[in-house]
Design a protein around this motif. Structure first.
Motif, PDB file in Angstrom:
ATOM      1  N   TYR A  54       0.724  -1.039   0.093  1.00  0.00           N
ATOM      2  CA  TYR A  54      -0.203   0.473   0.217  1.00  0.00           C
ATOM      3  C   TYR A  54       0.703   0.967  -0.135  1.00  0.00           C
ATOM      4  N   ASN A  55       0.852   1.812  -1.276  1.00  0.00           N
ATOM      5  CA  ASN A  55       2.411   3.571  -1.151  1.00  0.00           C
ATOM      6  C   ASN A  55       0.880   4.730  -0.564  1.00  0.00           C
ATOM      7  N   ASN A  56       1.877   5.593  -0.057  1.00  0.00           N
ATOM      8  CA  ASN A  56       1.767   6.738   0.764  1.00  0.00           C
ATOM      9  C   ASN A  56       0.193   7.497  -0.182  1.00  0.00           C
ATOM     10  N   ASP A  57      -0.263   7.391  -1.429  1.00  0.00           N
ATOM     11  CA  ASP A  57      -1.070   8.232  -2.552  1.00  0.00           C
ATOM     12  C   ASP A  57      -2.357   7.356  -2.128  1.00  0.00           C
ATOM     13  N   GLY A  58      -1.879   5.886  -1.435  1.00  0.00           N
ATOM     14  CA  GLY A  58      -3.760   5.152  -1.324  1.00  0.00           C
ATOM     15  C   GLY A  58      -4.023   3.955  -2.575  1.00  0.00           C
ATOM     16  N   SER A  59      -2.941   4.108  -3.540  1.00  0.00           N
ATOM     17  CA  SER A  59      -2.883   3.344  -4.514  1.00  0.00           C
ATOM     18  C   SER A  59      -2.059   1.876  -3.984  1.00  0.00           C
ATOM     19  N   THR A  61       0.354  -1.591  -4.884  1.00  0.00           N
ATOM     20  CA  THR A  61       1.321  -1.757  -6.203  1.00  0.00           C
ATOM     21  C   THR A  61       1.194  -4.028  -5.827  1.00  0.00           C
TER      22      THR A  61
END
Length: 123
Positions: A54-59, A61
């Motif tokens: 889970y990435n900081n921008d909410g996306s 990977t």
């Protein structure tokens, strides 16, 4: 609950035929093997294990781990995923690899996690 049954009309030649929801609660800690068994009506598929980050921008990977599978002529299959590092969550993804049937069918009897020792004993 098992079995999980799913069917899909594949006339649109979709690449992903089926994916489980993301699992993040497991009966075994620090597992390194994931096993799946069930049946399909076409052997022209690839099994992958997708682990999310889970990435900081909410996306999200995904890291993709290929499965080692055996699909028998009667459609029964077994898949094993070998993990080199711990995972906190995963989903099983079934990829179209030239499916020839009009309506793809999968039934998953069980998904299991295992801890198998990789150390060798000295004599």
């Amino acid at each position: 609950s098992y079995p999980i049954t799913y069917s899909l009309n594949v006339m649109d030649k979709t690449s992903i035929l089926y994916e489980t929801p993301v699992a993040n609660e497991f009966p075994v800690k620090d597992f390194n093997i994931i096993g799946v068994n069930g049946e399909v009506n076409d052997p022209n598929i690839i099994f992958e294990l997708w682990t999310p980050a889970y990435n900081n921008d909410g996306s999200v990977t995904y890291t993709k781990i290929p499965g080692k599978s055996k699909i028998y002529p009667n459609g029964r299959f077994w898949v094993k995923f070998e993990l080199n590092q711990p995972v906190n969550a995963f989903k099983i993804v079934v990829i179209n690899n030239g499916v020839k049937v009009k309506n793809f069918y999968i039934k998953i009897y069980e998904i299991e996690v295992f801890k198998i020792s990789t150390s060798k004993k000295k004599n």
